[in-house]
Design an enzyme around this catalytic site. Structure first.
Site, PDB file in Angstrom:
ATOM      1  N   HIS A 177      -7.746 -23.677 -15.036  1.00  0.00           N
ATOM      2  CA  HIS A 177      -7.912 -25.040 -15.586  1.00  0.00           C
ATOM      3  C   HIS A 177      -7.739 -26.046 -14.444  1.00  0.00           C
ATOM      4  CE1 HIS A 177      -6.969 -28.025 -19.042  1.00  0.00           C
ATOM      5  NE2 HIS A 177      -7.212 -28.734 -17.946  1.00  0.00           N
ATOM      6  N   HIS A 200      -9.442 -29.833 -12.544  1.00  0.00           N
ATOM      7  CA  HIS A 200     -10.364 -30.978 -12.534  1.00  0.00           C
ATOM      8  C   HIS A 200     -10.765 -31.261 -11.099  1.00  0.00           C
ATOM      9  CE1 HIS A 200      -9.458 -32.064 -16.747  1.00  0.00           C
ATOM     10  NE2 HIS A 200      -8.292 -31.513 -16.460  1.00  0.00           N
ATOM     11  N   ARG A 245     -13.503 -33.436 -10.493  1.00  0.00           N
ATOM     12  CA  ARG A 245     -14.182 -34.744 -10.470  1.00  0.00           C
ATOM     13  C   ARG A 245     -15.556 -34.628  -9.807  1.00  0.00           C
ATOM     14  NH1 ARG A 245     -10.362 -35.765 -14.133  1.00  0.00           N
ATOM     15  NH2 ARG A 245      -8.342 -36.277 -13.263  1.00  0.00           N
ATOM     16  N   ASN A 289     -14.777 -32.818 -18.125  1.00  0.00           N
ATOM     17  CA  ASN A 289     -14.590 -34.228 -18.517  1.00  0.00           C
ATOM     18  C   ASN A 289     -14.887 -35.163 -17.343  1.00  0.00           C
ATOM     19  OD1 ASN A 289     -12.234 -33.473 -17.144  1.00  0.00           O
ATOM     20  ND2 ASN A 289     -10.957 -34.931 -18.252  1.00  0.00           N
ATOM     21  N   LYS A 328     -14.898 -26.445 -23.601  1.00  0.00           N
ATOM     22  CA  LYS A 328     -13.603 -27.149 -23.651  1.00  0.00           C
ATOM     23  C   LYS A 328     -13.691 -28.270 -24.677  1.00  0.00           C
ATOM     24  CE  LYS A 328      -9.544 -28.815 -22.454  1.00  0.00           C
ATOM     25  NZ  LYS A 328      -9.235 -29.463 -21.172  1.00  0.00           N
ATOM     26  N   HIS A 343      -7.749 -28.579 -25.781  1.00  0.00           N
ATOM     27  CA  HIS A 343      -6.687 -29.543 -25.503  1.00  0.00           C
ATOM     28  C   HIS A 343      -5.993 -29.752 -26.845  1.00  0.00           C
ATOM     29  CE1 HIS A 343      -4.921 -33.105 -23.309  1.00  0.00           C
ATOM     30  NE2 HIS A 343      -4.463 -33.216 -24.535  1.00  0.00           N
ATOM     31  N   HIS A 356      -2.560 -26.002 -21.263  1.00  0.00           N
ATOM     32  CA  HIS A 356      -1.368 -26.757 -20.807  1.00  0.00           C
ATOM     33  C   HIS A 356      -0.304 -26.960 -21.879  1.00  0.00           C
ATOM     34  CE1 HIS A 356      -3.913 -29.813 -22.574  1.00  0.00           C
ATOM     35  NE2 HIS A 356      -4.670 -29.938 -21.510  1.00  0.00           N
ATOM     36  N   ASP A 416      -4.182 -27.426 -14.307  1.00  0.00           N
ATOM     37  CA  ASP A 416      -4.553 -28.767 -14.787  1.00  0.00           C
ATOM     38  C   ASP A 416      -4.370 -29.788 -13.669  1.00  0.00           C
ATOM     39  OD1 ASP A 416      -5.606 -30.619 -16.493  1.00  0.00           O
ATOM     40  OD2 ASP A 416      -3.782 -30.923 -17.648  1.00  0.00           O
ATOM     41  N   HIS A 460      -6.200 -38.356  -9.535  1.00  0.00           N
ATOM     42  CA  HIS A 460      -6.626 -39.747  -9.724  1.00  0.00           C
ATOM     43  C   HIS A 460      -6.183 -40.485  -8.468  1.00  0.00           C
ATOM     44  CE1 HIS A 460      -7.528 -39.513 -14.075  1.00  0.00           C
ATOM     45  NE2 HIS A 460      -6.502 -38.678 -14.140  1.00  0.00           N
ATOM     46  N   ALA A 519      -3.782 -40.629 -16.932  1.00  0.00           N
ATOM     47  CA  ALA A 519      -2.998 -39.407 -17.136  1.00  0.00           C
ATOM     48  C   ALA A 519      -3.499 -38.319 -16.204  1.00  0.00           C
ATOM     49  CB  ALA A 519      -3.115 -38.955 -18.585  1.00  0.00           C
TER      50      ALA A 519
HETATM   51  O1  DOR Z   1      -3.129 -35.494 -17.822  1.00  0.00           O
HETATM   52  C1  DOR Z   1      -4.257 -35.080 -17.994  1.00  0.00           C
HETATM   53  N1  DOR Z   1      -5.253 -35.404 -17.135  1.00  0.00           N
HETATM   54  N2  DOR Z   1      -4.522 -34.301 -19.044  1.00  0.00           N
HETATM   55  C2  DOR Z   1      -5.770 -33.945 -19.365  1.00  0.00           C
HETATM   56  O2  DOR Z   1      -5.939 -33.268 -20.338  1.00  0.00           O
HETATM   57  C3  DOR Z   1      -6.921 -34.431 -18.566  1.00  0.00           C
HETATM   58  C4  DOR Z   1      -6.518 -34.768 -17.210  1.00  0.00           C
HETATM   59  C5  DOR Z   1      -7.541 -35.555 -16.423  1.00  0.00           C
HETATM   60  O3  DOR Z   1      -8.726 -35.291 -16.546  1.00  0.00           O
HETATM   61  O4  DOR Z   1      -7.127 -36.436 -15.656  1.00  0.00           O
HETATM   62 ZN    ZN Z   2      -7.074 -30.769 -17.925  1.00  0.00          ZN
END
Ligand code: DOR
Ligand code: ZN
Length: 341
Positions: free
Chosen positions: A13, A15, A17, A41, A96, A133, A170, A245, A249, A261
């Site tokens: 899992h 990300h 980007r 996402n 997902k 999720h 998660h 996860d 950011h 988040a």
């Molecule tokens: O904290 C999180 N950030 N939880 C998620 O499920 C998505 C993730 C994100 O894409 O930043």
């Molecule tokens: Zn995630």
């Protein structure tokens, strides 16, 4: 014990980007992990198999040889059986699902699970895994209760689609751990992140607001964290595996009025896990969690390569390409041998 050698881990899992962020992030994961399951996402989201293949190409363009990804499509209210069938045909083995609005880029997500029954039925038939999720998006639900409240939806899915493979992503509560451990099916498993094994809500909001510890699901009580640790370190456990996860950011998007988040952990996930497992007398169970259970659940071969962790302290950098990692500026007692200066 000064070193431990295990099968090369997978991150089920993550990300990555897009664009410049993607180019910076992929090498930080491929450094330690053989395979990664990439979350859909993005903006715009990955909704079809064709889009997943394009995204896969973007990742491979910046990845070193030998790194592999497993792609996902985002299951949204508009997803149809034909879309999942086509994606599966293109080699996309998981979808997902984000409930509406529960986290980063989850607007217009799912509220009506029953309406997706034909999609779940098709995934069940195909053998396509549903990654959840697991937080209830209800406006009346208190934020710390969202995961526990989701468990009735999980139960409904598992009862109605008994052949559907489901990953609860998660985990953050003792209640969810209990359900994953006890629900009488082989088709349910869960990922656990390093930050949910490390932090409680105190680390997010007590003694100062820590935006870089803010994620969804929110870190909960010490009892929850300890229950998660017990679950992942239990001798012979097969249902829990690593999904970092890791959710980068840029600093500015976290340190502001309405912070995003996500906790960024890719470069320190394995060292931190070695430290946590060691503290709990369970280094021997690390490999099952990082390198075996996930592949087995997804029906994939185990990695043949190995990785060695050494007991040699290092200090986590303050930033990686504009992103503040978990434990920034703090020491971790273990590191990956190939990272040694
Ligand atoms: O904290 C999180 N950030 N939880 C998620 O499920 C998505 C993730 C994100 O894409 O930043
Ligand atoms: Zn995630």
């Amino acid at each position: 014990l000064q070193s431990i050698t295990i099968r090369r881990p997978d991150d089920w899992h993550v990300h990555f980007r897009q664009g410049e962020m993607l180019a910076n992030m992929v090498p930080l994961t491929s450094r330690h992990f053989k395979r990664a399951r990439v979350m859909p996402n993005t903006d715009p989201p990955i909704l079809t198999g064709a889009q997943a293949l394009i995204y896969h190409g973007e990742i491979m363009a910046v990845a070193p040889a030998g790194f592999e990804t497993k792609m996902t499509i985002k299951v949204v209210p508009e997803t149809t059986p034909a879309i999942v069938r086509e994606a599966f045909g293109l080699g996309i083995d998981a979808g997902k699902l984000y409930p509406d609005g529960v986290t980063t880029l989850s607007a217009n997500g799912v509220r009506d699970f029953k309406a997706l029954s034909p999609v779940f039925a098709e995934m069940e038939k195909l053998g396509m895994v549903l990654c959840l999720h697991g937080e209830d998006p209800g406006e009346d639900v208190f934020c710390l209760d969202r995961e526990e409240r989701f468990l009735k939806t999980l139960q409904w899915i598992l009862d109605k689609f008994q052949g559907l493979k489901v990953v609860m992503e998660h985990l953050s509560t003792a209640e969810a751990v209990y359900v994953v451990e006890h629900f009488p099916t082989k088709n349910l498993a869960a990922t656990v992140t390093p930050h949910h094994l490390e932090n409680t809500l105190n680390d997010v909001i007590d003694g100062g607001l820590r935006p870089h510890h803010y994620c969804k699901p929110i870190a909960k009580r010490p009892e929850d964290r300890d229950r998660l640790i017990r679950a992942v370190t239990r001798l012979g456990q097969t249902k829990f595996f690593l999904g970092t996860d890791s959710a980068p950011h840029y600093r500015e998007s976290k340190e502001c009025d309405c912070g995003a988040a996500g906790v960024f952990t890719a470069p320190l996930a394995l060292p931190l896990l070695a430290q946590i497992f060691e503290e709990n007398g369970a280094l021997g169970q690390l490999e099952a969690f990082t390198s075996v259970n996930g592949a087995n659940f997804y029906g994939l071969p185990l990695n043949e390569e190995t990785i060695t962790l050494v007991r040699e302290p290092w200090t986590v950098p303050d930033e990686y390409s504009g992103v503040v990692p978990l434990r920034a500026g703090k020491e971790i007692r273990w590191q990956v041998a190939s990272d040694l200066g």
